[in-house]
Design an enzyme around this catalytic site. Sequence first.
Site, mmCIF file in Angstrom:
data_model
loop_
_atom_site.group_PDB
_atom_site.id
_atom_site.type_symbol
_atom_site.label_atom_id
_atom_site.label_comp_id
_atom_site.label_asym_id
_atom_site.label_seq_id
_atom_site.Cartn_x
_atom_site.Cartn_y
_atom_site.Cartn_z
ATOM 1 N NE ARG A 121 -9.156 67.529 3.235
ATOM 2 C CZ ARG A 121 -8.022 67.898 2.286
ATOM 3 N NH1 ARG A 121 -8.116 67.561 1.262
ATOM 4 N NH2 ARG A 121 -7.155 68.548 3.028
ATOM 5 C CE LYS A 143 -20.954 53.729 18.218
ATOM 6 N NZ LYS A 143 -21.012 53.087 19.381
ATOM 7 C CD GLU A 185 -22.149 42.882 20.337
ATOM 8 O OE1 GLU A 185 -23.164 43.042 20.457
ATOM 9 O OE2 GLU A 185 -20.919 43.390 20.703
ATOM 10 C CE LYS A 227 -24.920 48.798 15.068
ATOM 11 N NZ LYS A 227 -23.834 48.452 15.349
ATOM 12 C CD GLU A 237 -22.915 55.424 21.471
ATOM 13 O OE1 GLU A 237 -22.350 55.491 22.564
ATOM 14 O OE2 GLU A 237 -22.534 54.859 20.334
ATOM 15 N NE ARG A 241 -24.765 53.508 16.572
ATOM 16 C CZ ARG A 241 -24.280 53.659 15.374
ATOM 17 N NH1 ARG A 241 -24.664 54.562 14.561
ATOM 18 N NH2 ARG A 241 -23.374 52.680 14.946
ATOM 19 C CG ASN A 245 -22.545 51.523 23.630
ATOM 20 O OD1 ASN A 245 -21.976 50.988 22.765
ATOM 21 N ND2 ASN A 245 -22.888 52.745 23.636
ATOM 22 C CG HIS A 248 -20.867 46.855 24.140
ATOM 23 N ND1 HIS A 248 -21.814 46.093 24.174
ATOM 24 C CD2 HIS A 248 -20.270 46.652 22.802
ATOM 25 C CE1 HIS A 248 -21.975 45.447 23.024
ATOM 26 N NE2 HIS A 248 -21.145 45.829 22.390
ATOM 27 C CG HIS A 252 -15.578 48.207 24.985
ATOM 28 N ND1 HIS A 252 -16.024 49.484 24.657
ATOM 29 C CD2 HIS A 252 -15.736 47.277 24.091
ATOM 30 C CE1 HIS A 252 -16.736 49.124 23.367
ATOM 31 N NE2 HIS A 252 -16.559 47.811 23.356
ATOM 32 C CG HIS A 265 -16.049 42.492 20.958
ATOM 33 N ND1 HIS A 265 -16.032 43.777 21.608
ATOM 34 C CD2 HIS A 265 -17.355 42.693 20.377
ATOM 35 C CE1 HIS A 265 -16.923 44.620 21.680
ATOM 36 N NE2 HIS A 265 -18.022 43.909 21.043
#
Length: 366
Positions: A121, A143, A185, A227, A237, A241, A245, A248, A252, A265
């Site tokens: 956990r 993330k 990036e 960032k 986000e 935030r 993206n 992206h 993606h 990527h």
Amino acid sequence: MCAVKTLSVALGNRSYPIYIGSGLLDDASRLMPHLVAKQVLIVTNDRVAPLYLEKVKRLFSGLRCHAVVLPDGEKHKSLETMNLIFDALIREKHSRTTTLVALGGGVIGDMTGFAAACYQRGVAFMQIPTTLLAQVDSSVGGKTGVNHPLGKNMIGAFHQPECVLIDVETLNTLPDREYRSGLAEVIKYGLINDKPFYEWLQENADLLLQRNSDALVHAIECSCSNKANIVAVDEKEMGVRALLNYGHTFGHAIEAWQNYTGYLHGEAIAIGSVIAAELSVSLGLLSQKDGNAVRTIMARLGLPTCAPAGMTADDFIEFMRRDKKILDGSLRLILLEAIGKAVIKDSVPIDLIKRAIDACREDVGR
């Protein structure tokens, strides 16, 4: 050796430092204060392990240090592969006070962080990113996750590291294509939030392509600072935030359409950034001059700028609708109002999106 730069991701009692410099893998002093106890599991892959695993193991000499080596590649970013991390943790009897260490690129960082979020956990983890893309993006911000065949990073958690250690010397062993992929990036931060940095990138593109150490430290510092500032304001986000993206949602879609076996990527994000700029121009948000500038800087740094052959605009829309950034069934896109200023736009007409995609093909004259 250039001076070590230290930044902070300000998240209250979960704040953590980012160390940036050259030769940092030769010095354990920055990592030791962030260990929870004397158990460590290093997670890496079969490309990075021969280069850096033994060196990183030496940083943790005297501790109960184990390692697990995963197969390399985005196609292995899955729950099945992540189970290998759990197997190692359980087999070696790691407790709730263990610390996982992600040694590798973004795939390793994301999977290690997600495993840390899940094991008993939640346990601690550190990031030692060895690719430019991971150093300026995925290692910072918490993330974590894995891919699903129908979408990228659809399964995951927000789980912040204890620290991020960035040694720019690891970039010396990075293949050219992967290095350039990371530059996409880097460029992103200039486009969305930092025009002076974008102008610096224009002036220092050649030094970056030569992997000049001082230029790299500066570029990584600016990227991580941008960032970190955004993550500190909006960790999960819910607002600003989302600007990170930029490019992206389109990128993606390309990766998923190619089943994560085509463009890297950063290459997909470069194409996505050009499409987003084209759409920004067509909506009257961005000048044609600035729209062209996005394409130009991507190309100058050796990145692709055209939509994949055979991928139709309808293909893009299909995969974009599966993206986790969909809001109440509506495509949420990050667009540009100017170089250095991004905005969030919902409910952009589908026909305009398709037109922008089709305008970014090799056979379309500019």
